[in-house]
Design a protein around this motif. Structure first.
Motif, PDB file in Angstrom:
ATOM      1  N   TYR A   4      -2.259   8.323  14.710  1.00 31.44           N
ATOM      2  CA  TYR A   4      -1.697   7.519  13.621  1.00 31.44           C
ATOM      3  C   TYR A   4      -1.201   6.188  13.882  1.00 31.44           C
ATOM      4  CZ  TYR A   4       2.123   6.137  10.808  1.00 31.44           C
ATOM      5  OH  TYR A   4       2.763   5.236   9.957  1.00 31.44           O
TER       6      TYR A   4
ATOM      7  N   GLU B 254      -4.385   9.082   4.399  1.00 32.53           N
ATOM      8  CA  GLU B 254      -4.439   9.302   5.875  1.00 32.53           C
ATOM      9  C   GLU B 254      -4.742  10.548   6.449  1.00 32.53           C
ATOM     10  OE1 GLU B 254      -0.654   7.137   7.077  1.00 32.53           O
ATOM     11  OE2 GLU B 254      -2.258   5.473   6.981  1.00 32.53           O
TER      12      GLU B 254
ATOM     13  N   LEU C 238       9.591   6.598   9.255  1.00 32.78           N
ATOM     14  CA  LEU C 238       8.701   6.010  10.048  1.00 32.78           C
ATOM     15  C   LEU C 238       9.130   4.710  10.654  1.00 32.78           C
ATOM     16  CD1 LEU C 238       5.876   6.638   7.640  1.00 32.78           C
ATOM     17  CD2 LEU C 238       5.720   7.064   9.721  1.00 32.78           C
TER      18      LEU C 238
ATOM     19  N   VAL D  92      -3.318   3.528  11.571  1.00 29.91           N
ATOM     20  CA  VAL D  92      -2.370   2.807  10.532  1.00 29.91           C
ATOM     21  C   VAL D  92      -2.471   1.125  10.733  1.00 29.91           C
ATOM     22  CG1 VAL D  92      -0.163   2.938  11.492  1.00 29.91           C
ATOM     23  CG2 VAL D  92      -0.133   2.981   9.290  1.00 29.91           C
TER      24      VAL D  92
ATOM     25  N   ALA E 287       0.192   5.182   1.647  1.00 32.87           N
ATOM     26  CA  ALA E 287      -0.420   5.780   2.345  1.00 32.87           C
ATOM     27  C   ALA E 287      -0.208   7.289   2.824  1.00 32.87           C
ATOM     28  CB  ALA E 287      -0.658   5.178   3.715  1.00 32.87           C
ATOM     29  N   PRO E 288      -0.515   8.078   1.656  1.00 29.83           N
ATOM     30  CA  PRO E 288      -0.020   9.787   1.938  1.00 29.83           C
ATOM     31  C   PRO E 288      -1.013  10.264   3.019  1.00 29.83           C
ATOM     32  CG  PRO E 288      -1.171   9.197  -0.298  1.00 29.83           C
ATOM     33  CD  PRO E 288      -1.113   7.751   0.325  1.00 29.83           C
ATOM     34  N   SER E 289      -0.321  11.116   3.501  1.00 29.87           N
ATOM     35  CA  SER E 289      -1.119  12.282   4.343  1.00 29.87           C
ATOM     36  C   SER E 289      -1.416  13.404   3.443  1.00 29.87           C
ATOM     37  CB  SER E 289      -0.491  12.383   5.614  1.00 29.87           C
ATOM     38  OG  SER E 289      -0.174  11.345   6.396  1.00 29.87           O
TER      39      SER E 289
ATOM     40  N   ARG F  89       7.697   1.944   2.864  1.00 31.64           N
ATOM     41  CA  ARG F  89       7.540   3.277   3.327  1.00 31.64           C
ATOM     42  C   ARG F  89       8.920   4.111   3.697  1.00 31.64           C
ATOM     43  NH1 ARG F  89       4.138   2.233   8.925  1.00 31.64           N
ATOM     44  NH2 ARG F  89       5.948   1.310  10.128  1.00 31.64           N
TER      45      ARG F  89
ATOM     46  N   ARG G 200       0.766  -1.160   0.049  1.00 28.43           N
ATOM     47  CA  ARG G 200       0.032  -0.083   0.254  1.00 28.43           C
ATOM     48  C   ARG G 200       0.826   1.397   0.004  1.00 28.43           C
ATOM     49  NH1 ARG G 200       2.096   2.139   4.258  1.00 28.43           N
ATOM     50  NH2 ARG G 200       1.526   1.560   6.482  1.00 28.43           N
TER      51      ARG G 200
HETATM   52  N1  GLU Z   1       0.876   8.684   6.224  1.00 29.60           N
HETATM   53  C1  GLU Z   1       2.260   8.680   6.438  1.00 29.60           C
HETATM   54  C2  GLU Z   1       2.961   9.863   5.931  1.00 29.60           C
HETATM   55  O1  GLU Z   1       2.586  10.483   4.932  1.00 29.60           O
HETATM   56  C3  GLU Z   1       2.583   7.253   6.090  1.00 29.60           C
HETATM   57  C4  GLU Z   1       1.965   6.292   6.707  1.00 29.60           C
HETATM   58  C5  GLU Z   1       2.556   4.894   6.410  1.00 29.60           C
HETATM   59  O2  GLU Z   1       2.857   4.667   5.373  1.00 29.60           O
HETATM   60  O3  GLU Z   1       2.451   3.875   7.381  1.00 29.60           O
HETATM   61  O4  GLU Z   1       3.999  10.155   6.211  1.00 29.60           O
END
Ligand code: GLU
Ligand code: ZN
Length: 308
Positions: free
Chosen positions: A185, A52, A207, A189, A18-20, A203, A16
């Protein structure tokens, strides 16, 4: 454009992106999108898109739509419907109830100010000293919810190697529901990845320091832990993560083919010089055929010249 999984596909890989939606996609987020997409496709896997927007105050109106349009312009193809975290509050609330019922979560009354003297955890948050662990101080009301965090978490990251984090020594008991009522978050997540059956999380390395908490939380919720690959983080010349704060340029300011080639090089892939003048589809074709996670530099960050 979303596309359907191939018929009779039973490959287990689910990845996946998962952009904020806090702003436009920049080079750093493109790198995460490219790496997660190619790794999924190299495994004949599915690749999901999740917006996200759980952190409503940080969400910029229109940013999510802009990100989706950019991904389409770059030729990304995701599987199934886009998941929006802002629509999933009831699911997060149910996970919180599960954690409360099992005695894993407790209310915390401490303010940011009261914690200001605590040492910093690896991700820059304040380590929690456990003040409310055995009950709220008299006369105080709970504001946030925290999870009891103990033990050492070990995992093998496909890029960064073996990681070992002592939860209590690092962040301590961490927040899963914030004082402002929003779910954190870390909880969102984990709940979303588990529900979607995500098997591989690819990612940015910013993180990496959250991963131990996420593995811990997955365990408390009885969920399977995915495989992790944390890609080097793209920085400016000062070594700062590209972001709105560093005035990182929107990736849309660059032709997609140029930006994609740069992201591939950043990820240690070695696109032939002849691709420099090739159409986008041809670059993708090469990238899908030659993707190698083993070639990704084993660094936590690297400068992205020309893409600040
Ligand atoms: N939403 C997070 C971000 O854009 C990424 C979260 C993830 O990939 O677990 O930094
Ligand atoms: Zn507290």
């Amino acid at each position: 454009m979303p596309h359907s999984p191939p018929p009779f596909s039973n490959t287990p890989y689910v990845g996946r992106f998962a952009p904020s939606p806090t702003g436009a996609l920049h080079f750093g987020s493109l790198v995460a999108a490219v790496g997660s997409f190619l790794d999924a496709r190299a495994h004949q896997g599915r690749w999901l898109l999740r917006i996200e927007d759980v952190d409503a105050p940080r969400t910029v109106p229109g940013a999510a739509e802009g990100i989706i349009a950019t991904l389409e312009r770059f030729g990304f193809e995701w599987d199934g419907e886009i998941v929006w975290q802002s629509a999933r509050t009831a699911t997060y609330a149910a996970a919180l109830e599960t954690l409360k019922a099992a005695g894993h979560a407790y209310p915390c009354t401490c303010t940011r100010r009261e914690l200001a003297d605590q040492p910093l955890a690896r991700d820059g948050s304040r380590r929690y000293p456990g003040t409310c662990r055995d009950g709220l101080p008299p006369g105080r009301e709970g504001r946030a919810w925290r999870v009891r965090a103990e033990g050492v978490i070990r995992f093998d990251d496909a890029v960064q190697g073996t990681q070992q984090i002592d939860l209590a020594a690092d962040a301590g008991d961490y927040v899963i529901r914030r004082a402002d009522g929003l779910f954190a978050y870390q909880l969102a997540v984990v709940v979303d990845d588990a529900e979607a059956g995500v098997t591989h999380v690819v990612r940015g390395a910013d993180l990496l320091d959250s991963t131990a908490r996420q593995i811990h939380l997955l365990g408390l919720l009885g969920q399977t832990v995915p495989a992790y690959a944390h890609l080097p983080l793209a920085t400016n010349a000062a070594g700062e993560k590209l972001s709105k704060q560093t005035l990182a340029r929107a990736i849309d300011e660059h032709p997609p083919a140029t930006a994609l080639l740069a992201a591939l090089r950043f990820l240690g892939q070695n696109p032939p010089a002849a691709l420099a003048a090739a159409p986008l589809a041809e670059i993708w074709q090469w990238a899908r055929a030659h993707w190698s996670i083993a070639a990704v530099p084993r660094r936590r960050q690297a400068e992205a010249p020309g893409f600040h």
